[in-house]
Design a protein around this motif. Structure first.
Motif, PDB file in Angstrom:
ATOM      1  N   UNK A 166      -0.111 -34.480 -21.373  1.00 57.99           N
ATOM      2  CA  UNK A 166       1.151 -34.871 -22.037  1.00 57.99           C
ATOM      3  C   UNK A 166       2.149 -34.733 -20.771  1.00 57.99           C
TER       4      UNK A 166
ATOM      5  N   UNK B  93       9.188 -45.981 -26.471  1.00 55.34           N
ATOM      6  CA  UNK B  93       8.992 -46.665 -27.800  1.00 55.34           C
ATOM      7  C   UNK B  93       9.243 -48.035 -27.946  1.00 55.34           C
TER       8      UNK B  93
ATOM      9  N   UNK C 231       4.659 -37.816 -19.770  1.00 52.06           N
ATOM     10  CA  UNK C 231       6.029 -37.959 -19.846  1.00 52.06           C
ATOM     11  C   UNK C 231       6.647 -37.979 -18.403  1.00 52.06           C
TER      12      UNK C 231
ATOM     13  N   UNK D 183       8.355 -39.045 -28.004  1.00 51.01           N
ATOM     14  CA  UNK D 183       8.975 -37.987 -29.076  1.00 51.01           C
ATOM     15  C   UNK D 183       9.271 -36.734 -28.338  1.00 51.01           C
ATOM     16  N   UNK D 184       8.314 -36.231 -27.230  1.00 50.60           N
ATOM     17  CA  UNK D 184       8.624 -35.022 -26.481  1.00 50.60           C
ATOM     18  C   UNK D 184       9.746 -34.944 -25.356  1.00 50.60           C
TER      19      UNK D 184
ATOM     20  N   UNK E 170      12.296 -37.052 -26.245  1.00 49.09           N
ATOM     21  CA  UNK E 170      13.555 -36.974 -26.835  1.00 49.09           C
ATOM     22  C   UNK E 170      13.663 -35.317 -27.350  1.00 49.09           C
ATOM     23  N   UNK E 171      12.901 -34.670 -27.571  1.00 52.67           N
ATOM     24  CA  UNK E 171      12.929 -33.311 -27.979  1.00 52.67           C
ATOM     25  C   UNK E 171      13.553 -32.397 -26.819  1.00 52.67           C
TER      26      UNK E 171
ATOM     27  N   UNK F  21       6.134 -50.332 -26.865  1.00 52.34           N
ATOM     28  CA  UNK F  21       4.847 -50.214 -27.821  1.00 52.34           C
ATOM     29  C   UNK F  21       4.728 -51.624 -28.440  1.00 52.34           C
TER      30      UNK F  21
ATOM     31  N   UNK G 235      -1.501 -45.740 -26.869  1.00 53.58           N
ATOM     32  CA  UNK G 235      -0.396 -45.728 -27.728  1.00 53.58           C
ATOM     33  C   UNK G 235       0.059 -44.537 -28.223  1.00 53.58           C
ATOM     34  N   UNK G 236      -1.183 -43.775 -28.640  1.00 54.97           N
ATOM     35  CA  UNK G 236      -0.819 -42.535 -29.348  1.00 54.97           C
ATOM     36  C   UNK G 236      -0.059 -41.623 -28.536  1.00 54.97           C
ATOM     37  N   UNK G 237      -0.573 -41.399 -27.280  1.00 52.47           N
ATOM     38  CA  UNK G 237       0.110 -40.484 -26.284  1.00 52.47           C
ATOM     39  C   UNK G 237       1.721 -40.882 -25.874  1.00 52.47           C
TER      40      UNK G 237
ATOM     41  N   UNK H 101      -3.376 -29.461 -22.725  1.00 52.59           N
ATOM     42  CA  UNK H 101      -2.732 -30.793 -22.805  1.00 52.59           C
ATOM     43  C   UNK H 101      -1.752 -31.001 -21.794  1.00 52.59           C
TER      44      UNK H 101
ATOM     45  N   UNK I 218      12.828 -42.124 -23.322  1.00 54.29           N
ATOM     46  CA  UNK I 218      12.170 -42.053 -24.495  1.00 54.29           C
ATOM     47  C   UNK I 218      11.833 -43.678 -25.382  1.00 54.29           C
TER      48      UNK I 218
ATOM     49  N   UNK J  48       3.531 -42.506 -27.886  1.00 57.13           N
ATOM     50  CA  UNK J  48       4.384 -42.224 -28.843  1.00 57.13           C
ATOM     51  C   UNK J  48       4.773 -40.777 -28.894  1.00 57.13           C
ATOM     52  N   UNK J  49       3.746 -40.138 -28.452  1.00 55.52           N
ATOM     53  CA  UNK J  49       4.170 -38.507 -28.455  1.00 55.52           C
ATOM     54  C   UNK J  49       5.049 -37.936 -27.132  1.00 55.52           C
TER      55      UNK J  49
END
Lengths: 294, 294
Positions: free
Chosen positions: B32, B83, B36, B115-116, B118-119, B86, B107-109, B29, B79, B111-112
């Motif tokens: 990702x 978002x 990012x 999320x990543x 932010x985390x 989008x 779009x899916x990537x 992955x 992040x 969103x992730x």
């Protein structure tokens, strides 16, 4: 008290706490509270926070010591489901028998409600750590962040995303599940253990137990996607096949998967031996996941 | 050293640190990491982390003491942009002159990846707090979480979302901006101040300065959306009008908005008086935001 009673008791504590955790009262965006609350209170087994409470009780500690962290992990789990269900991701209309978040509140709100739940999870843990004299909470937070993030659950989601419609090998399948499902099942077990101040050896045993539990959970999920029914599952089975996903069942066949489920579960239970009769609930929980129908 | 040189120095430190912060090497992955990194390293003024460094230097502290937190706030900002861009949200194709994240990675990537980030922001802060003997970092983390979450930036995003195409009143407009833009400008100033151990009075002064800075920033944004050009802004102006958004310009007119921008900026600068000549950079920064063309 038998397993089911104890489980209900834990679930009740968790739901009561979750239900009070979203503190938005500004009328300009009260809709955000509704959207967050809708998914956070949509039921489910509360597997992850129940694990945290069960570990604390097994170790003879006050449940309140781990409750905030347990609930934060459930918030992280919930946010990941909201985002996973989005049209750009799995495009699911139902979750636990209810319409998914974006079907009720729209996509934009679902994205933001997910973001807000992830953020709230950390806010809660930070607040709890500040109000506590237990300095191990920072370390527990570190574990949860690792398991929730790019090196954990989100990494698994990306592998899942990039694997659809492809035939993937065993190593990739296992890595995907270890991260996507496994990481957030290890998180509550390890975080609760760390907060309760276990020895390195105890942490290792509990971590191994959680690894097997997570793997068993995923194998069972793959089996249910073939053999389950919509009433018990709250969503349509067969979605893996529809998305041409590689699963334990497509890789090893249904019978072999069931054997693997047994083996992995039994091996997991052996890691609890040292904890004796106090580990009864965790043992029963591992067994119950094998028997579950949804 | 003049303002521009100092600013470049801060930006360089921040970019070097951000550039090393995404530690994904799993080949399954690695995409990702790309997604990012793409948005995190897409340039921009780095306003928020620069503010944190400038506050620390003004207070005579080592920049490294606040660097991790400064970069975490930039991750949170990034992040939120991913978002926000989008299709389900603002549906923007360009950001800072580059294609938006979902236009490049899907779009899916996107969103992730959001999320990543932010985390990762929290992971970084937690790690830094663990490795530090400065117990005030937990309190700084609490502030950042509050400003980033449902009671801060995300709340503002929801007000924005529910206000499109509607005529909204002044109170709603101000609340929206205080949360959507203001909160994440106050976060680095207050977090850095707390980490550096300021007095309550100093914290209040710096917080007031940041409140005005955030408001000025937003008024200027609204003015640029009418008067700016695509080369300097890296995106098309006029998007507010296109979305029928209420802005300072639609509410007060362009001339009145410019006057308000001056007043708010000058008032903000008065809160820095107590810090004397050491506050020169922050004063210059406030003035530079008035003059900016993008």
């Amino acid at each position: 008290m038998n397993f089911t009673q104890k489980q209900s008791e834990y679930v009740q504590i968790i739901e009561d706490t979750l239900n009070k955790s979203i503190k938005i009262d500004n009328p300009y965006y009260i809709s955000l509270k509704d959207a967050m609350q809708y998914s956070l209170m949509a039921g489910g087994k509360r597997l992850r926070p129940v694990l945290a409470l069960a570990v604390a009780e097994m170790l003879g500690k006050d449940l309140n010591e781990v409750l905030a962290f347990a609930c934060s992990i459930e918030m992280i789990h919930t946010y990941s489901l909201i985002h996973d269900d989005l049209p750009a991701m799995d495009n699911d209309d139902y979750r636990r028998g209810k319409l998914t978040n974006h079907k009720v509140y729209g996509e934009a709100m679902a994205i933001l409600a997910g973001d807000a739940l992830l953020n709230l999870a950390y806010e809660n843990m930070i607040e709890d750590a500040i109000n506590s004299s237990n300095s191990r909470k920072l370390e527990a937070m570190r574990l949860i962040a690792k398991y929730a993030g790019a090196l954990g659950m989100i990494g698994g989601q990306v592998i899942d995303l990039s694997s659809e419609g492809k035939s993937i090998d065993e190593d990739r399948l296992k890595t995907m599940h270890r991260l996507k499902t496994g990481a957030l099942i290890k998180a509550p077990v390890e975080a609760a253990a760390v907060i309760c101040g276990v020895t390195d050896n105890e942490l290792k045993l509990l971590s191994n137990f959680a690894t097997n539990l997570g793997l068993a959970f995923q194998i069972k999920d793959d089996i249910l996607d073939v053999e389950g029914d919509i009433e018990n599952m709250g969503k349509k089975p067969g979605s893996d096949a529809l998305c041409e996903k590689t699963t334990y069942v497509t890789m090893f066949g249904i019978e072999q998967s069931k054997k693997l489920l047994e083996t992995v579960t039994n091996e997991g239970i052996t890691y609890l031996e040292q904890f004796g009769s106090k580990a009864e609930f965790l043992r029963d929980m591992a067994k119950s996941l094998v028997e579950r129908t949804g």
